[in-house]
Structure formats: C-alpha cells, structure tokens
Design a protein around this motif. Structure first.
Motif, PDB file in Angstrom:
ATOM      1  N   ASN A   1      -9.510  -5.705   6.010  1.00  0.00           N
ATOM      2  CA  ASN A   1      -9.657  -4.259   5.817  1.00  0.00           C
ATOM      3  C   ASN A   1      -8.857  -3.433   6.802  1.00  0.00           C
ATOM      4  OD1 ASN A   1     -11.726  -4.429   3.719  1.00  0.00           O
ATOM      5  ND2 ASN A   1     -13.008  -5.260   5.342  1.00  0.00           N
ATOM      6  N   VAL A   2      -8.006  -4.068   7.576  1.00  0.00           N
ATOM      7  CA  VAL A   2      -7.243  -3.361   8.606  1.00  0.00           C
ATOM      8  C   VAL A   2      -5.872  -4.019   8.747  1.00  0.00           C
ATOM      9  CG1 VAL A   2      -8.099  -4.747  10.550  1.00  0.00           C
ATOM     10  CG2 VAL A   2      -7.422  -2.379  10.937  1.00  0.00           C
ATOM     11  N   LEU A   3      -4.895  -3.239   9.148  1.00  0.00           N
ATOM     12  CA  LEU A   3      -3.561  -3.748   9.405  1.00  0.00           C
ATOM     13  C   LEU A   3      -3.162  -3.346  10.822  1.00  0.00           C
ATOM     14  CD1 LEU A   3      -0.573  -3.874   7.074  1.00  0.00           C
ATOM     15  CD2 LEU A   3      -0.246  -2.863   9.304  1.00  0.00           C
TER      16      LEU A   3
ATOM     17  N   GLU B   1      -3.688   6.809   5.032  1.00  0.00           N
ATOM     18  CA  GLU B   1      -4.410   5.917   5.934  1.00  0.00           C
ATOM     19  C   GLU B   1      -4.616   6.566   7.307  1.00  0.00           C
ATOM     20  OE1 GLU B   1      -1.894   3.718   3.032  1.00  0.00           O
ATOM     21  OE2 GLU B   1      -1.392   5.157   4.596  1.00  0.00           O
ATOM     22  N   GLU B   2      -5.777   6.312   7.923  1.00  0.00           N
ATOM     23  CA  GLU B   2      -5.992   6.703   9.310  1.00  0.00           C
ATOM     24  C   GLU B   2      -5.164   5.764  10.187  1.00  0.00           C
ATOM     25  OE1 GLU B   2      -9.620   7.911  12.259  1.00  0.00           O
ATOM     26  OE2 GLU B   2     -10.026   6.411  10.718  1.00  0.00           O
TER      27      GLU B   2
ATOM     28  N   GLU C   1       4.664  -0.549  20.781  1.00  0.00           N
ATOM     29  CA  GLU C   1       3.347   0.024  20.526  1.00  0.00           C
ATOM     30  C   GLU C   1       2.692  -0.665  19.343  1.00  0.00           C
ATOM     31  OE1 GLU C   1       2.652   2.143  17.716  1.00  0.00           O
ATOM     32  OE2 GLU C   1       4.595   2.858  17.079  1.00  0.00           O
ATOM     33  N   LEU C   2       1.381  -0.486  19.253  1.00  0.00           N
ATOM     34  CA  LEU C   2       0.609  -0.980  18.110  1.00  0.00           C
ATOM     35  C   LEU C   2       0.218   0.191  17.233  1.00  0.00           C
ATOM     36  CD1 LEU C   2      -2.008  -3.461  19.628  1.00  0.00           C
ATOM     37  CD2 LEU C   2       0.062  -4.012  18.361  1.00  0.00           C
ATOM     38  N   ASP C   3       0.378   0.020  15.939  1.00  0.00           N
ATOM     39  CA  ASP C   3      -0.177   0.936  14.947  1.00  0.00           C
ATOM     40  C   ASP C   3      -1.315   0.199  14.270  1.00  0.00           C
ATOM     41  OD1 ASP C   3       1.755   2.886  15.388  1.00  0.00           O
ATOM     42  OD2 ASP C   3       3.016   2.257  13.712  1.00  0.00           O
ATOM     43  N   ILE C   4      -2.489   0.786  14.265  1.00  0.00           N
ATOM     44  CA  ILE C   4      -3.641   0.209  13.573  1.00  0.00           C
ATOM     45  C   ILE C   4      -3.937   1.126  12.392  1.00  0.00           C
ATOM     46  CG2 ILE C   4      -6.069  -0.437  13.752  1.00  0.00           C
ATOM     47  CD1 ILE C   4      -4.405  -0.146  16.979  1.00  0.00           C
ATOM     48  N   PHE C   5      -3.945   0.560  11.197  1.00  0.00           N
ATOM     49  CA  PHE C   5      -4.163   1.335   9.981  1.00  0.00           C
ATOM     50  C   PHE C   5      -5.432   0.887   9.281  1.00  0.00           C
ATOM     51  CE2 PHE C   5       0.503   1.431  10.338  1.00  0.00           C
ATOM     52  CZ  PHE C   5       0.745   2.785  10.220  1.00  0.00           C
TER      53      PHE C   5
END
Length: 135
Positions: free
Chosen positions: A46-48, A67-68, A114-118
């Motif tokens: 449920n997350v990327l 997406e958030e 950096e990390l992107d969490i979607f």
C-alpha cells in the motif's frame, strides 16, 4: 516513556497479506524521467518508497498528483517548494505534500539523495513496475 506493549504486538491479529522481503537499493532498476534525476522505486502492498538522486543543477518542475507524498533528505541539499513556499532542505529535513498541492525541487551546485514516500503508491511509477494487465 510510553508503554510499547500495544505497539510491539507479538501475535498477529490477522493473517499476513504477503511475505516480507529484503531489497538492496542498488539492485533496484533505475527509472529516469529527466537527465540527472534518477529514481529507484520499491513497492510495498500500500506504499511506495522511491530513492531519488538529483545531480547538481537539475530541476523537477512544479507539479501535482493525487498521492500524498513525504520527502526525507538523506544526503546533500536541494531547494524544495510547496504551494509557492520555498526552503533549502538538507539531511534530516522532511516535507509533507498532501494530494493535489503543487510542489517541485531543484539542486544548485550540489547533488541530493532523498526518499519520496507515496501513499497510495504513485500511479505513474506503478505502470513501470508492474507488467500490463492482459486484455
């Protein structure tokens, strides 16, 4: 200190939805949309989580999506803007971008990791990670 017994459950309340796995980011295939901007997306149920590397002098243009997104700077720095407000973000800085809020980023003389969490997973990346459904 907060009691951790309710946080660290030892017995599942429901069956697992999938098997866990380990991934090394260097083994994730790179995705490139712009020269100098590389993505290494890791997909959960449920997350990327997207490992993003900006070379110096690269811009991810202002954009929006459903997406958030949470951004965590791991190394280097970049200029990041949310809805017209700009900040220089460095290691340890975090930004939260709700759905449909405009945002973008650019590096100057340094690179940035950096990390992107979607959540849910970013649809434009999903199409690259999953084989197309048979028609």
């Amino acid at each position: 200190m907060t009691d951790g017994s309710s946080y660290f459950l030892t017995v599942p309340e429901e069956p697992p939805t999938a098997a866990g796995r380990f991934v090394h980011v260097d083994e994730v295939e790179e995705v490139t949309f712009l020269e100098g901007l590389t993505f290494r997306p890791v997909l959960g149920g449920n997350v990327l989580v997207n490992h993003v590397h900006f070379a110096p002098h690269v811009e991810a243009p202002t954009h929006v999506h459903v997406e958030e997104q949470i951004i965590v700077v791991l190394d280097g720095e970049f200029e990041f803007w949310i809805d017209g407000e700009s900040r220089t973000m460095r290691k340890g800085d975090v930004a939260v971008v709700p759905p449909w809020v405009s945002h973008g980023a650019r590096t100057h003389d340094t690179s940035c990791l950096e990390l992107d969490i979607f959540s849910p997973p970013r649809s434009q990346l999903l199409s690259l990670l999953r084989p197309p459904e048979p028609t």
